[in-house]
Design a protein around this motif. Structure first.
Motif, short mmCIF file in Angstrom:
data_model
loop_
_atom_site.label_atom_id
_atom_site.label_comp_id
_atom_site.label_asym_id
_atom_site.label_seq_id
_atom_site.Cartn_x
_atom_site.Cartn_y
_atom_site.Cartn_z
N ILE A 66 0.84 -1.20 0.00
CA ILE A 66 0.00 0.00 0.00
C ILE A 66 0.87 1.25 0.00
O ILE A 66 0.59 2.20 -0.73
CB ILE A 66 -0.98 -0.02 1.19
N LYS A 67 1.94 1.26 0.77
CA LYS A 67 2.86 2.40 0.78
C LYS A 67 3.44 2.61 -0.62
O LYS A 67 3.52 3.73 -1.11
CB LYS A 67 3.98 2.17 1.80
N PHE A 68 3.80 1.53 -1.29
CA PHE A 68 4.31 1.60 -2.65
C PHE A 68 3.29 2.24 -3.58
O PHE A 68 3.61 3.16 -4.36
CB PHE A 68 4.69 0.20 -3.14
N ASN A 73 1.35 6.85 -6.80
CA ASN A 73 0.25 7.74 -7.16
C ASN A 73 0.40 9.15 -6.58
O ASN A 73 -0.53 9.94 -6.69
CB ASN A 73 -1.08 7.12 -6.73
N GLY A 74 1.53 9.43 -5.97
CA GLY A 74 1.79 10.76 -5.45
C GLY A 74 1.00 11.10 -4.19
O GLY A 74 0.91 12.27 -3.81
N ILE A 75 0.42 10.11 -3.53
CA ILE A 75 -0.35 10.35 -2.30
C ILE A 75 0.58 10.47 -1.10
O ILE A 75 0.37 11.29 -0.22
CB ILE A 75 -1.39 9.23 -2.09
N ASP A 76 1.62 9.66 -1.07
CA ASP A 76 2.64 9.73 -0.02
C ASP A 76 3.94 10.19 -0.63
O ASP A 76 4.21 9.94 -1.81
CB ASP A 76 2.87 8.36 0.62
N PHE A 82 12.05 3.60 -0.58
CA PHE A 82 11.29 3.14 -1.73
C PHE A 82 11.91 3.51 -3.07
O PHE A 82 11.43 3.08 -4.10
CB PHE A 82 9.86 3.70 -1.67
N ASP A 83 12.96 4.30 -3.06
CA ASP A 83 13.54 4.75 -4.33
C ASP A 83 13.90 3.60 -5.25
O ASP A 83 13.53 3.58 -6.42
CB ASP A 83 14.77 5.63 -4.09
N GLY A 84 14.62 2.62 -4.75
CA GLY A 84 15.03 1.49 -5.58
C GLY A 84 13.84 0.67 -6.06
O GLY A 84 13.83 0.18 -7.18
N VAL A 85 12.83 0.53 -5.21
CA VAL A 85 11.64 -0.22 -5.58
C VAL A 85 10.91 0.49 -6.71
O VAL A 85 10.47 -0.15 -7.67
CB VAL A 85 10.71 -0.41 -4.35
N MET A 86 10.78 1.79 -6.60
CA MET A 86 10.09 2.56 -7.63
C MET A 86 10.79 2.38 -8.99
O MET A 86 10.13 2.21 -10.01
CB MET A 86 10.05 4.04 -7.26
N GLU A 87 12.10 2.40 -8.96
CA GLU A 87 12.86 2.24 -10.20
C GLU A 87 12.62 0.86 -10.83
O GLU A 87 12.53 0.72 -12.05
CB GLU A 87 14.36 2.43 -9.94
N GLN A 88 12.52 -0.18 -9.99
CA GLN A 88 12.30 -1.54 -10.49
C GLN A 88 11.01 -1.65 -11.31
O GLN A 88 10.93 -2.46 -12.23
CB GLN A 88 12.22 -2.53 -9.34
N PHE A 89 10.01 -0.87 -10.96
CA PHE A 89 8.70 -0.99 -11.59
C PHE A 89 8.52 -0.05 -12.79
O PHE A 89 7.45 -0.04 -13.38
CB PHE A 89 7.60 -0.77 -10.56
#
Length: 135
Positions: A66-68, A73-76, A82-89
């Motif tokens: 949910i945090k991801f 979606n720019g809510i959090d 989370f930077d590395g996770v965001m890049e993976q997707f």
């Protein structure tokens, strides 16, 4: 005889997930569930989600998932965590959509699957909130 199997808190541990899956010797009649927190902490969150999709593993949302989604979606605010996770997707819309469609719980005739807990002061499932199920 078909089995119902559960995998807890994968947190991006792709290699360990594959090793566990192989050791479980899944048959076509088996049903496998993940209990949320598919992503984060370790470096292969996107590969974990792709593996679940490809192997028809059902899952519920966890608080890290949910945090991801909120960060995506720019809510959090995005955090260093989370930077590395965001890049993976990046460019993996099918995997992001898979996470977006995960339920907070799955109810069957035999069990109720959720990531965390139910509040004991709420007597029925309809009284529970989605937030209750992930924290």
């Amino acid at each position: 005889m078909p089995r119902t199997l559960f995998i807890w808190d994968i947190h991006g541990c792709y290699d360990e997930l594959v090793e566990l899956y192989d050791k479980m010797q899944i048959s076509e009649s088996d049903i496998v569930y993940a209990t949320g927190d598919l992503i984060n902490k370790w470096p292969f969150s996107q590969k974990v989600v792709q593996f679940l999709r490809e192997n028809n593993i059902r899952s519920v949302l966890g608080n890290h998932d949910i945090k991801f989604l909120k960060c995506m979606n720019g809510i959090d605010e995005k955090t260093e965590w989370f930077d590395g996770v965001m890049e993976q997707f990046q460019g993996c819309e099918d995997d992001i959509e898979y996470i977006q469609w995960l339920p907070h719980w799955i109810e069957t005739d035999n069990f109720l699957l959720l990531h965390a807990w139910l509040r004991p002061d709420r007597k029925t499932l309809s009284e529970q909130t989605e937030q209750d199920s992930i924290m």
